[in-house]
Design a protein around this motif. Structure first.
Motif, PDB file in Angstrom:
ATOM      1  N   LEU A 266       0.864  -1.178   0.000  1.00 50.86           N
ATOM      2  CA  LEU A 266       0.000   0.000   0.000  1.00 50.86           C
ATOM      3  C   LEU A 266       0.900   1.226   0.000  1.00 50.86           C
ATOM      4  CD1 LEU A 266      -2.653   1.623   0.442  1.00 50.86           C
ATOM      5  CD2 LEU A 266      -2.413   1.186   2.891  1.00 50.86           C
ATOM      6  N   TYR A 267       0.688   2.103  -0.974  1.00 50.45           N
ATOM      7  CA  TYR A 267       1.507   3.311  -1.109  1.00 50.45           C
ATOM      8  C   TYR A 267       0.597   4.509  -0.867  1.00 50.45           C
ATOM      9  CZ  TYR A 267       5.150   6.307  -3.168  1.00 50.45           C
ATOM     10  OH  TYR A 267       6.120   7.247  -3.376  1.00 50.45           O
ATOM     11  N   LEU A 268       0.780   5.178   0.268  1.00 49.36           N
ATOM     12  CA  LEU A 268      -0.088   6.301   0.622  1.00 49.36           C
ATOM     13  C   LEU A 268       0.557   7.619   0.237  1.00 49.36           C
ATOM     14  CD1 LEU A 268      -1.413   5.504   4.219  1.00 49.36           C
ATOM     15  CD2 LEU A 268      -2.707   5.494   2.093  1.00 49.36           C
ATOM     16  N   MET A 269      -0.244   8.509  -0.337  1.00 52.02           N
ATOM     17  CA  MET A 269       0.210   9.866  -0.640  1.00 52.02           C
ATOM     18  C   MET A 269      -0.748  10.853   0.020  1.00 52.02           C
ATOM     19  SD  MET A 269       1.591   9.792  -4.475  1.00 52.02           S
ATOM     20  CE  MET A 269       3.004  10.807  -4.040  1.00 52.02           C
ATOM     21  N   PRO A 270      -0.249  12.064   0.310  1.00 52.17           N
ATOM     22  CA  PRO A 270      -1.097  12.994   1.058  1.00 52.17           C
ATOM     23  C   PRO A 270      -2.176  13.674   0.215  1.00 52.17           C
ATOM     24  CG  PRO A 270       1.055  13.962   0.674  1.00 52.17           C
ATOM     25  CD  PRO A 270       1.128  12.561   0.179  1.00 52.17           C
ATOM     26  N   GLU A 271      -2.021  13.719  -1.120  1.00 49.78           N
ATOM     27  CA  GLU A 271      -2.952  14.496  -1.947  1.00 49.78           C
ATOM     28  C   GLU A 271      -3.272  13.754  -3.225  1.00 49.78           C
ATOM     29  OE1 GLU A 271      -3.445  18.304  -2.391  1.00 49.78           O
ATOM     30  OE2 GLU A 271      -2.944  18.664  -0.296  1.00 49.78           O
ATOM     31  N   ILE A 272      -4.523  13.846  -3.638  1.00 51.67           N
ATOM     32  CA  ILE A 272      -4.937  13.264  -4.910  1.00 51.67           C
ATOM     33  C   ILE A 272      -4.092  13.829  -6.036  1.00 51.67           C
ATOM     34  CG2 ILE A 272      -6.825  13.183  -6.583  1.00 51.67           C
ATOM     35  CD1 ILE A 272      -8.751  13.202  -4.229  1.00 51.67           C
ATOM     36  N   ALA A 273      -3.817  15.144  -5.937  1.00 51.22           N
ATOM     37  CA  ALA A 273      -3.087  15.831  -6.995  1.00 51.22           C
ATOM     38  C   ALA A 273      -1.747  15.164  -7.308  1.00 51.22           C
ATOM     39  CB  ALA A 273      -2.862  17.281  -6.590  1.00 51.22           C
ATOM     40  N   LEU A 274      -1.139  14.560  -6.295  1.00 49.09           N
ATOM     41  CA  LEU A 274       0.189  13.984  -6.507  1.00 49.09           C
ATOM     42  C   LEU A 274       0.144  12.599  -7.124  1.00 49.09           C
ATOM     43  CD1 LEU A 274       1.834  14.931  -3.115  1.00 49.09           C
ATOM     44  CD2 LEU A 274       2.257  15.979  -5.331  1.00 49.09           C
ATOM     45  N   THR A 275      -1.025  11.944  -7.083  1.00 46.06           N
ATOM     46  CA  THR A 275      -1.047  10.535  -7.441  1.00 46.06           C
ATOM     47  C   THR A 275      -0.786  10.288  -8.919  1.00 46.06           C
ATOM     48  OG1 THR A 275      -3.445  10.627  -7.606  1.00 46.06           O
ATOM     49  CG2 THR A 275      -2.525   9.774  -5.553  1.00 46.06           C
ATOM     50  N   SER A 276      -1.154  11.248  -9.800  1.00 47.16           N
ATOM     51  CA  SER A 276      -1.014  10.925 -11.227  1.00 47.16           C
ATOM     52  C   SER A 276       0.451  10.788 -11.638  1.00 47.16           C
ATOM     53  CB  SER A 276      -1.756  11.931 -12.104  1.00 47.16           C
ATOM     54  OG  SER A 276      -1.579  13.226 -11.644  1.00 47.16           O
TER      55      SER A 276
END
Ligand SMILES: [Zn+2]
Ligand SMILES: [Zn+2]
Length: 752
Positions: A266-276
């Protein structure tokens, strides 16, 4: 019926609710152990006897197979217990809306998507019929378009040795061949082709090919080894690596190892914006084994990802924001929390007010999985845990390919203003640096943590300031819409033509928002191509991606933005970063303001720097003598940590105490004050001097509701479980008092 299935339960004549079966028991077993109510969220603990008045009939079992695993139910219970909310609150946050059932119609939101596909009829489908197919094709000589369509079909279906190897949709067949439905119908009626309906996934990432991993540098390899060593003795390891040190490559190698061991990551990021940006990097490495999960996907897509995770072939890697801790996992082996210091990991409103990093650690523990927290600027809580031996600690102090850290130049804007050398918000040093960078064909990023044009409008004659009618805040002026907006409730107001208090015509704008910086920059450097990234310009995911790709491709010279531009994005041609005004961050009344200001500035500074030249950061502030400014300039995280921890120890703030805020909200201010005073007196008996307040928070009224805050500072010696029991008991007792009805009480545990 099984534990983890949804059931429909009526409440009254018309209302129906979806519930989750959390336990199943018969009356006999209920008498033996403490029975737990099923079907609705409320637990019944009444000495083993079922309260028949509270029983409701289950009128429908929605799922033949459970959709919630026992490990998930256990996690929900932990969250409700720790964050002092109900399991129903957790369920609402955890389940995609597509799983919920409309109360009036009982119709499920979720519908599978289907598509029409084309295939050979049974008479031609197998290798033994190859000759028959050849002759059928020959027979079509006098209908050349039909023949062409059949040949196209065989081509798209990758027909070889008598077998079709790929599914062909009717849509694609007609579109790609350029032939018509009439030609297709002819072939259908001749019994050569047939069409059928197939259920398809909305996830749409079939066909992604996994690629090779890029090799780690010797420093990265050492770092990976140290992480493994840390995991021998600790489940959680903090990776403190400077910006652009190549942490992501290390993550990718660790994920690869987990997959090879048959585990999920599982790779968590703080913002949707960063996921792409991260999604494409993960796809290059792992292809279709990656699933992405966040709220900008449709409900249907989220339901499908959930169901895929329940299936026999779940995604091996999940990339997502905080809500992805709620997905079902069957063999989780690794959790990576990227940019672990970001406060967007904490859900503010509504309940559950959980911190996804901390929940992820609990989730990992359920599976005996390892956790890696990564950041260039650790949260003090995590760093403290690492320094005191609770977590492992690995430090990566060098940038990838030995690129130098950018030089940070501190500019005293107070002095420049006295000497009339500022051009609006811009110091001559910042303007010069931007012009130089643009002259070399490089780019610049300007950071200001306020959106809109000006945070304050004021009458110069009498000092009148427009305020929101429903919130205790002044309004922000937005020039693009020529409106005043409340950033708390979203209300918009027209500009008054003159001061309503004294009639003065010329109202002035005070302060600096991103919109104003953009306008000033347009007039100062007219030839520059400028773009802006803040909440106002990125309402849609596509707008965000457009701004980002324009900047990455060099179609934009200067990007102005709020903290959105500070987060983990890598740009190859940015050589100058301007921090427009550090003071707004430093003056915020919160014990974490300096920690946060440092994190923001160090992160945005890290966007600068190229392989061949040291990057430059221009930090504009009126408070040049505040220690944190010097600590940012020297990249002195340790110094910041030491001085701030001394203060926190002295004033009893986390991590030396535990904070729980109790909020009360009500439309009636007087009743609210009475309730707050009453609450305080009840709390003072068990908690003594740990209770502080009640006070109005910095914004004391939002959306017409007045707010009071009571703060609990629990010393480590105070058992937290006991504290929670007290709190639940007191609030339950208070809510039964009639004069306190209509007052909304909630908790914020470990507030950010
Ligand atoms: Zn006035
Ligand atoms: Zn408002």
């Amino acid at each position: 019926m099984q534990t983890g299935s949804r059931v429909v339960v009526p409440f009254g004549a018309k209302r129906h609710y979806t519930g989750i079966v959390t336990a199943i028991y018969s009356e006999q077993t209920a008498q033996q152990d403490n029975g737990e109510g099923d079907a609705h969220e409320e637990k019944q603990k009444n000495g083993g006897k079922v309260d028949r008045a509270k029983l409701r009939e289950v009128i429908e079992v929605s799922d033949p197979e459970p959709i919630i695993l026992p490990s998930q139910l256990a996690l929900w219970q932990w969250i409700a217990e720790y964050y002092l909310c109900t399991e129903g609150d957790v369920m609402k946050a955890a389940l995609p809306a597509g799983f919920k059932i409309e109360s009036d119609t009982l119709r499920q939101h979720y519908r599978p998507r289907t598509e029409l596909r084309i295939r050979l009829t049974e008479a031609y489908r197998s290798p033994s019929n190859e000759a028959a197919l050849t002759s059928a094709c020959d027979d079509l000589k006098r209908a050349p378009k039909q023949q062409e369509l059949l040949l196209k079909y065989l081509q798209y279906a990758e027909y070889a040795d008598g077998l079709c190897n790929t599914e062909v949709t009717r849509h694609n067949l007609l579109e790609q061949s350029g032939l018509t439905l009439a030609h297709l119908h002819a072939l259908l009626s001749k019994g050569i082709l047939e069409q059928y309906e197939a259920e398809v996934s909305r996830l749409g990432n079939a066909g992604h090919q996994a690629g090779m991993l890029s090799e780690l540098s010797p420093i990265q390899q050492t770092c990976r080894g140290q992480i493994h060593d840390a995991w021998l003795t600790h489940d959680v390891c903090l990776l403190h690596g400077v910006t652009s040190s190549g942490k992501t490559e290390i993550y990718i190698h660790l994920i690869d190892e987990a997959i090879r061991a048959g585990k999920q990551a599982l790779y968590l990021m703080p913002e949707i914006a960063l996921t792409s940006q991260m999604e494409s990097r993960l796809r290059r490495a792992f292809g279709g084994r990656v699933g992405v999960y966040h709220s900008k996907f449709s409900d249907e897509e989220r339901v499908e990802i959930w169901q895929k995770q329940l299936s026999a072939e779940p995604y091996d890697v999940i990339l997502g924001v905080r809500s992805s801790v709620f997905l079902p996992f069957s063999r989780l082996g690794l959790v990576i929390v990227d940019e672990e210091h970001e406060n967007t990991y904490k859900q503010q409103d509504p309940a559950p007010r959980y911190h996804a990093r901390n929940v992820a650690i609990v989730l990992a523990r359920q599976f005996s999985a390892k956790v890696l927290l990564g950041t260039a600027t650790p949260s003090f809580e995590s760093y403290y845990n690492a320094r005191t031996g609770k977590y492992g600690l690995v430090t990566l102090g060098e940038r990838w390919q030995s690129v130098q850290m950018p030089a940070i130049e501190v500019i005293d804007t107070a002095e420049l203003r006295r000497k009339h050398r500022m051009s609006g918000a811009f110091s001559p040093q910042l303007l010069g640096a931007i012009r130089d960078a643009l002259g070399r064909g490089e780019q610049a990023i300007l950071f200001q943590n306020r959106r809109g044009y000006a945070p304050l409008m004021e009458c110069p004659a009498c000092g009148w300031v427009p305020r929101c009618e429903r919130c205790d805040v002044s309004l922000t002026y937005h020039r693009r819409y020529n409106l005043l907006a409340c950033h708390y409730c979203g209300n918009a107001y027209h500009l008054p033509p003159s001061c309503p208090a004294c009639g003065e015509q010329r109202l002035r704008f005070i302060g600096l928002g991103t919109e104003r910086i953009e306008e000033e920059l347009h007039s100062l450097i007219p030839e520059a191509r400028i773009d802006r990234m803040d909440l106002d310009t990125t309402r849609s995911r596509s707008a965000y991606e457009r701004i980002l790709s324009d900047f990455t491709r060099g179609n934009t010279d200067i990007l102005i933005g709020t903290q959105m531009v500070s987060k983990g994005l890598d740009f190859a041609h940015v050589s100058v970063v301007g921090i427009m005004n550090a003071d707004t961050m430093l003056n915020y009344p919160d014990f974490r303001s300096h920690e946060r200001a440092y994190q923001l500035m160090a992160q945005v500074a890290g966007r600068s720097g190229r392989r061949d030249r040291q990057g430059l950061v221009i930090l504009q502030t009126r408070s040049t003598d505040i220690p944190v400014i010097g600590q940012v300039r020297r990249y002195d995280y340790e110094g910041l940590y030491r001085s701030q921890m001394d203060e926190r120890r002295a004033f009893r703030y986390p991590p030396f105490t535990r904070l729980i805020y109790i909020y009360l909200r009500c439309r009636d201010e007087q009743r609210l004050n009475e309730a707050a005073t009453r609450l305080l007196s009840r709390l003072s008996e068990p908690f003594g001097t740990c209770v502080l307040g009640p006070e109005a928070p910095p914004v004391g009224r939002i959306g017409g509701l007045f707010i009071r805050k009571v703060m609990l500072k629990l010393e480590p010696s105070f058992p937290t479980r006991k504290a929670r029991e007290f709190l639940r008991g007191i609030v339950a007792a208070m809510s039964s008092l009639s004069e306190l009805s209509g007052i909304n009480v909630y908790f914020d545990v470990d507030p950010m």
